[in-house]
Design a protein around this motif. Structure first.
Motif, mmCIF file in Angstrom:
data_model
loop_
_atom_site.group_PDB
_atom_site.id
_atom_site.type_symbol
_atom_site.label_atom_id
_atom_site.label_comp_id
_atom_site.label_asym_id
_atom_site.label_seq_id
_atom_site.Cartn_x
_atom_site.Cartn_y
_atom_site.Cartn_z
ATOM 1 N N ASN A 1 9.158 -8.837 69.632
ATOM 2 C CA ASN A 1 9.741 -8.639 68.300
ATOM 3 C C ASN A 1 9.688 -9.965 67.535
ATOM 4 O OD1 ASN A 1 11.755 -8.589 66.179
ATOM 5 N ND2 ASN A 1 12.542 -6.709 67.096
ATOM 6 N N GLU A 2 9.163 -9.940 66.327
ATOM 7 C CA GLU A 2 9.024 -11.167 65.545
ATOM 8 C C GLU A 2 10.376 -11.803 65.226
ATOM 9 O OE1 GLU A 2 6.663 -10.587 62.097
ATOM 10 O OE2 GLU A 2 4.815 -10.120 63.206
ATOM 11 N N ASP A 3 11.380 -10.979 64.987
ATOM 12 C CA ASP A 3 12.722 -11.513 64.718
ATOM 13 C C ASP A 3 13.241 -12.296 65.922
ATOM 14 O OD1 ASP A 3 12.748 -10.487 62.214
ATOM 15 O OD2 ASP A 3 14.144 -8.845 62.623
ATOM 16 N N PHE B 1 23.621 -10.930 70.736
ATOM 17 C CA PHE B 1 23.962 -10.971 69.308
ATOM 18 C C PHE B 1 23.110 -9.972 68.522
ATOM 19 C CE2 PHE B 1 24.925 -15.805 69.802
ATOM 20 C CZ PHE B 1 26.092 -15.495 70.481
ATOM 21 N N TYR B 2 21.850 -9.927 68.853
ATOM 22 C CA TYR B 2 20.904 -9.096 68.099
ATOM 23 C C TYR B 2 20.993 -7.631 68.504
ATOM 24 C CZ TYR B 2 16.400 -7.669 66.042
ATOM 25 O OH TYR B 2 15.417 -7.043 65.303
ATOM 26 N N ASP B 3 21.093 -7.389 69.807
ATOM 27 C CA ASP B 3 20.994 -6.026 70.337
ATOM 28 C C ASP B 3 22.316 -5.263 70.300
ATOM 29 O OD1 ASP B 3 19.632 -3.876 71.654
ATOM 30 O OD2 ASP B 3 20.567 -4.485 73.539
ATOM 31 N N GLU B 4 23.441 -5.956 70.591
ATOM 32 C CA GLU B 4 24.734 -5.254 70.686
ATOM 33 C C GLU B 4 25.666 -5.552 69.520
ATOM 34 O OE1 GLU B 4 26.742 -4.893 74.316
ATOM 35 O OE2 GLU B 4 24.950 -4.778 75.555
ATOM 36 N N LEU B 5 25.682 -6.804 69.052
ATOM 37 C CA LEU B 5 26.517 -7.102 67.884
ATOM 38 C C LEU B 5 25.807 -6.726 66.593
ATOM 39 C CD1 LEU B 5 28.116 -10.580 68.765
ATOM 40 C CD2 LEU B 5 28.978 -8.275 69.229
ATOM 41 N N HIS B 6 24.513 -6.463 66.702
ATOM 42 C CA HIS B 6 23.700 -6.044 65.550
ATOM 43 C C HIS B 6 23.691 -7.082 64.430
ATOM 44 C CE1 HIS B 6 23.476 -2.216 67.594
ATOM 45 N NE2 HIS B 6 24.794 -2.099 67.573
ATOM 46 N N PHE B 7 23.670 -8.365 64.823
ATOM 47 C CA PHE B 7 23.540 -9.439 63.854
ATOM 48 C C PHE B 7 22.086 -9.502 63.385
ATOM 49 C CE2 PHE B 7 27.239 -12.546 64.948
ATOM 50 C CZ PHE B 7 28.150 -11.527 64.697
ATOM 51 N N SER B 8 21.914 -9.742 62.093
ATOM 52 C CA SER B 8 20.573 -9.880 61.543
ATOM 53 C C SER B 8 19.990 -11.237 61.910
ATOM 54 C CB SER B 8 20.606 -9.729 60.023
ATOM 55 O OG SER B 8 21.322 -10.819 59.448
ATOM 56 N N LEU B 9 18.684 -11.382 61.674
ATOM 57 C CA LEU B 9 18.017 -12.652 61.924
ATOM 58 C C LEU B 9 18.669 -13.771 61.113
ATOM 59 C CD1 LEU B 9 15.698 -14.547 62.825
ATOM 60 C CD2 LEU B 9 14.311 -13.559 60.991
ATOM 61 N N ASP B 10 18.932 -13.521 59.848
ATOM 62 C CA ASP B 10 19.534 -14.542 58.976
ATOM 63 C C ASP B 10 20.933 -14.933 59.451
ATOM 64 O OD1 ASP B 10 17.308 -14.563 57.416
ATOM 65 O OD2 ASP B 10 18.100 -13.198 55.882
ATOM 66 N N LEU B 11 21.706 -13.931 59.881
ATOM 67 C CA LEU B 11 23.074 -14.217 60.310
ATOM 68 C C LEU B 11 23.082 -15.040 61.595
ATOM 69 C CD1 LEU B 11 26.071 -13.872 59.815
ATOM 70 C CD2 LEU B 11 25.992 -11.697 61.042
#
Length: 357
Positions: free
Chosen positions: A148-150, A177-187
């Protein structure tokens, strides 16, 4: 006061301070607490007997100050205090040297330490009860994520900020953070930037901050910036009201600020008023005393600064009524005053005496 027995698991011929203490704990702790911890390390390294009163004299503290410092380090899971008949008798050091207490796959003892780790100073939300286990992704899962590029960007940016190759634990945490907290790349990028700007490259600190943001339902960079700016404004206002300068709040102060602003939902004007009254009464900044005032106001339903004025007026009124009440002189309790006084006609008595003669 009785002497304390000090024990440490790995004794050496010198006073050793672990890198974990310096990197993860020292910067967030009150300077006086650090002095007490280092002095205890020096004593245990050379089998030197010490007591609470000796430590207090050493640093011109009160014994209460020393006890407060010890309890702080016990909360941080750096020492364990043993009591006999409610008297502190032993301090056991927990040695983190060479041990990664941030690794979620570490020993059960290390896992217990995580639950009591210090709250990031940049957050007001308490994360107790919201601690979540970081999943252990398999090598195959990590490989899929890295396509995944992100994720590629997140790992690259984090390595750049931390200045090192990421460990498996750190990669798992970022994926969490990305998979379970659903934080975006920017966040996530802002999260790493923010924590590093606070002087910490610890994945543990970053994780604590992320969980606090998740609890606040922060999903964008603008929301995160607003939250951190609000925290700094609240801390600055309260510290300024107390006359505290040039230092960051320690954990117990953060907890109080969180309680007043979040749990009680008090405005800074109300909190400032309580701080001012604290200084007038105690002549020194005291979060404990201010908390008593604010808790009393909270229990009495204070929502606005005008509510405090009404409470003050009611207090003055009750005080005046108490002052107007006649004082009990205790006359009714005197048996001589209770005696029924007789009245005599002295002229008549004189005539009777003359007639007798």
């Amino acid at each position: 006061m009785n002497s304390l027995t000090l024990r440490i698991r790995n004794k050496t011929g010198a006073t050793m301070v672990s890198n974990t203490f310096i990197d993860e704990y020292m910067s967030e702790a009150n300077g006086e607490f650090v002095k007490v911890y280092l002095y205890l390390l020096r004593c245990v390294s050379h089998n030197k007997q010490v007591s609470i009163s000796v430590i207090a004299d050493k640093f011109n503290h009160t014994e209460t100050d020393v006890i407060r410092a010890l309890k702080y380090w016990e909360k941080m899971k750096l020492i364990h205090l043993t009591y006999t008949n409610d008297i502190l008798t032993e301090v056991i050091f927990i040695d983190h040297s060479g041990q990664d207490i941030l690794d979620d796959n570490a020993s059960s003892e290390s896992a217990a330490m995580k639950e009591q780790a210090v709250l990031p100073s940049g957050q007001l939300k308490q994360t107790q009860g919201t601690e979540r286990t970081i999943p252990t992704y398999s090598a195959e899962q990590i490989k899929v994520f890295q396509e995944n590029e992100d994720i590629q960007q997140i790992l690259f940016v984090t390595e750049a900020y931390l200045g090192k190759t990421l460990s498996v634990t750190e990669i798992n945490t970022l994926l969490f953070f990305y998979d379970e907290l659903h934080f975006s790349l920017d966040l996530i990028e802002y999260l790493i930037e923010y924590c590093v700007s606070k002087g910490s490259k610890s994945i543990h600190y970053i994780k604590k901050t992320a969980l606090a943001w998740a609890e606040e339902e922060i999903t964008t960079v603008s929301q995160a910036k607003a939250s951190t700016n609000l925290y700094h404004r609240n801390c600055y206002t309260i510290f300024n009201a107390f006359g505290i300068k040039n230092r960051k709040p320690v954990e117990f102060e953060v907890n109080y600020i969180n309680k007043w602003t979040n749990d009680y939902a008090f405005t800074l004007e109300i909190i400032h008023n309580a701080c001012t009254r604290t200084l007038k009464q105690t002549h020194q900044p005291s979060f404990e005393y201010a908390d008593k005032i604010l808790t009393d106001w909270h229990n009495k339903g204070v929502k606005h600064i005008d509510d405090i004025k009404l409470l003050d007026q009611e207090h003055k009124k009750q005080k005046a009524q108490t002052a107007e009440k006649p004082k009990d002189t205790g006359a009714t309790k005197n048996k001589f005053n209770n005696f029924n006084q007789r009245s005599y006609d002295y002229n008549q008595l004189e005539k009777e005496l003359l007639n007798i003669k």
